[in-house]
Design a protein around this motif. Structure first.
Motif, PDB file in Angstrom:
ATOM      1  N   THR A  16      10.583  -3.351  -6.530  1.00 52.22           N
ATOM      2  CA  THR A  16      10.307  -2.171  -7.353  1.00 52.22           C
ATOM      3  C   THR A  16      10.851  -0.953  -6.613  1.00 52.22           C
ATOM      4  N   ASP A  17      10.443   0.257  -7.021  1.00 54.08           N
ATOM      5  CA  ASP A  17      10.895   1.465  -6.322  1.00 54.08           C
ATOM      6  C   ASP A  17       9.703   2.201  -5.720  1.00 54.08           C
ATOM      7  N   VAL A  18      10.002   3.200  -4.896  1.00 57.32           N
ATOM      8  CA  VAL A  18       8.957   3.929  -4.174  1.00 57.32           C
ATOM      9  C   VAL A  18       8.021   4.649  -5.143  1.00 57.32           C
ATOM     10  N   ALA A  19       8.565   5.158  -6.255  1.00 55.13           N
ATOM     11  CA  ALA A  19       7.723   5.846  -7.245  1.00 55.13           C
ATOM     12  C   ALA A  19       6.656   4.920  -7.801  1.00 55.13           C
ATOM     13  N   GLN A  20       7.011   3.644  -8.043  1.00 57.47           N
ATOM     14  CA  GLN A  20       6.031   2.668  -8.532  1.00 57.47           C
ATOM     15  C   GLN A  20       5.000   2.353  -7.455  1.00 57.47           C
ATOM     16  N   VAL A  21       5.446   2.261  -6.218  1.00 57.17           N
ATOM     17  CA  VAL A  21       4.511   1.986  -5.116  1.00 57.17           C
ATOM     18  C   VAL A  21       3.481   3.103  -4.996  1.00 57.17           C
ATOM     19  N   SER A  22       3.904   4.335  -5.251  1.00 62.73           N
ATOM     20  CA  SER A  22       2.966   5.463  -5.136  1.00 62.73           C
ATOM     21  C   SER A  22       1.860   5.392  -6.183  1.00 62.73           C
ATOM     22  N   LEU A  23       2.047   4.581  -7.233  1.00 60.18           N
ATOM     23  CA  LEU A  23       0.962   4.371  -8.198  1.00 60.18           C
ATOM     24  C   LEU A  23      -0.224   3.659  -7.544  1.00 60.18           C
ATOM     25  N   SER A  24       0.047   2.884  -6.496  1.00 68.40           N
ATOM     26  CA  SER A  24      -1.061   2.239  -5.777  1.00 68.40           C
ATOM     27  C   SER A  24      -1.907   3.277  -5.052  1.00 68.40           C
ATOM     28  N   LEU A  25      -1.297   4.413  -4.711  1.00 69.79           N
ATOM     29  CA  LEU A  25      -2.045   5.525  -4.121  1.00 69.79           C
ATOM     30  C   LEU A  25      -2.857   6.231  -5.199  1.00 69.79           C
ATOM     31  N   SER A  26      -2.259   6.420  -6.377  1.00 68.41           N
ATOM     32  CA  SER A  26      -2.986   7.041  -7.491  1.00 68.41           C
ATOM     33  C   SER A  26      -4.210   6.216  -7.873  1.00 68.41           C
ATOM     34  N   SER A  27      -4.050   4.887  -7.913  1.00 61.79           N
ATOM     35  CA  SER A  27      -5.181   4.031  -8.292  1.00 61.79           C
ATOM     36  C   SER A  27      -6.282   4.113  -7.239  1.00 61.79           C
ATOM     37  N   PHE A  28      -5.905   4.306  -5.973  1.00 64.23           N
ATOM     38  CA  PHE A  28      -6.910   4.471  -4.918  1.00 64.23           C
ATOM     39  C   PHE A  28      -7.720   5.750  -5.153  1.00 64.23           C
ATOM     40  N   PHE A  29      -7.021   6.844  -5.506  1.00 61.18           N
ATOM     41  CA  PHE A  29      -7.719   8.102  -5.769  1.00 61.18           C
ATOM     42  C   PHE A  29      -8.669   7.980  -6.961  1.00 61.18           C
TER      43      PHE A  29
END
Length: 408
Positions: A40-53
């Motif tokens: 995938t790409d880094v932008a998709q990986v950052s969604l794992s940070l959003s879900s943590f928040f």
């Protein structure tokens, strides 16, 4: 209480408080490696940070009532066990969707540690020592943004991104053992405490409709949204766009954390001469100006790595002044509902932060513009809330000189 016992309790409670921040900061340098591994790409990986928040926001509202109903330790055990199991799941994740879902579960678990540690300070230490204890806990938490990404960067380079979650599993497991064997039950279960939604929601509504609370809670939430936009967007900006290595990114993140943490400490000195509401307003004006200059320069391509670091440093310095004072002013009007006010304030911060983080991911243009736009917009909205809110509430309830607020 002996000095050894005092130190040991603070060490355990401080580590519990730092579990959430470590879970956020430590895996940031691994974003490119995770993206490559999970196709995938880094932008998709950052969604794992959003879900943590999102998980942290929901968990703050969940654990407050549970800790009052069942005592401190049982909900803490459940949360830490959930955290440990989710960390194993993240270690073994083979798709970005599963990582996003497991990070949400991991956040729900970490919340138990964060909320319980704050509650247990009130239970275990005399009121006169609360300010000193909270200051020591803040010191432990402050280590996270300076240490975690740097260590995480070297671990990712040496052992792969999965090693970060192995370390987080170890931290969670050790905290579970420490809580079981060495933390006392500081608050007896209260069978009379109602967990029905109506009284809980009524309590939260009583807090939310207070003009001083919503003015400063939403001001703080907007500034916090700017912070989490930076946290979410910085791996993409520095490692993907500027081509900085994971190890160097960790050092940059640590350096920028000095601005936020250092200004928070300077804030204590400034409070001797100015009121909290004055500091918040000035900080918001400065942050708005910095945000607009940052956005203009980024859009026109003026800023390279060094200038971007400099602008981020100035932006975070303003946050270090605004956030503690806004948090203190939010809960100042409440004696009876202080716990509910603190939980609602924390949940609001994380909810806005999750939206900001999500915005950085969704509006990915392979430039720093989405991150900087959200940061500038958050500062301008916070300033607008200040201007309107101050007219509605009139004279704010003052913050006590010895007040201590633990900001996560």
């Amino acid at each position: 209480m002996s000095k050894q016992r005092y130190f040991f309790l603070i060490l355990i409670l401080g580590t519990l408080s730092a579990l959430g921040p470590f879970s956020i900061d430590m895996y940031l340098p691994g974003f490119p490696a995770i993206a490559q591994d999970l196709h995938t790409d880094v932008a998709q990986v950052s969604l794992s940070l959003s879900s943590f928040f999102v998980g942290v926001s929901a968990g703050q509202l969940l654990y407050g009532p549970l800790l009052d109903r069942f005592g401190r330790k049982k909900p803490l055990y459940i949360g830490l066990l959930l955290y440990v199991l989710a960390s194993v799941g993240c270690f073994a994740a083979h798709s970005i969707d599963s990582l996003i879902a497991l990070r949400f579960v991991q956040a729900l678990g970490s919340c138990a540690a964060t909320v319980a540690s704050v509650a247990m300070v009130r239970d275990l230490f005399p009121v006169k020592d609360s300010a000193k204890v909270f200051a020591l806990l803040s010191l432990v938490i402050s280590v996270s943004p300076m240490l975690a990404p740097t260590v995480g960067g070297y671990m990712v380079a040496a052992f792969g991104w999965q090693s970060v979650f192995l370390v987080l599993f170890g931290m969670g497991f050790l905290m579970l053992l420490a809580a079981f064997f060495w933390l006392p039950e500081s608050y007896p279960a209260d069978p009379t405490y109602s967990l029905h939604p109506k009284p809980i929601l009524t309590n939260f509504w009583t807090v939310l409709k207070n003009p001083q609370f919503f003015t400063y809670a939403f001001t703080g939430a907007m500034t916090f949204g700017g912070l989490l936009a930076y946290v979410s967007g910085s791996p993409l900006v520095f490692m993907d766009i500027f081509g900085v290595s994971g190890q160097h990114y960790g050092w940059i993140f640590a350096l920028l954390s000095v601005g936020f943490i250092g200004s928070s400490q300077v804030n204590s000195w400034v409070l001797r001469y100015y009121r909290s509401e004055q500091i918040v307003l000035v900080a918001m004006v400065c942050q708005s100006v910095i945000g607009l200059v940052f956005l203009l320069g980024t859009t026109l391509g003026w800023f390279g790595v060094e200038a971007t670091v400099g602008m981020l440093f100035l932006f975070l310095c303003c946050l270090g002044f605004a956030n503690p004072n806004a948090a203190a002013l939010s809960i100042a009007p409440f004696a009876k509902n202080a716990g509910s006010a603190a939980a609602l304030m924390g949940a609001t911060q994380m909810a806005v932060g999750a939206l900001a983080s999500l915005g950085v991911s969704l509006f990915n243009t392979h430039t720093a513009v989405p991150m900087v736009t959200i940061m500038a917009a958050s500062a301008l909205l916070a300033l607008l809330i200040q201007v309107v809110g101050r007219r509605i509430m009139g004279q704010p309830v003052a913050v006590a000189e010895d007040a201590a607020v633990l900001v996560h």
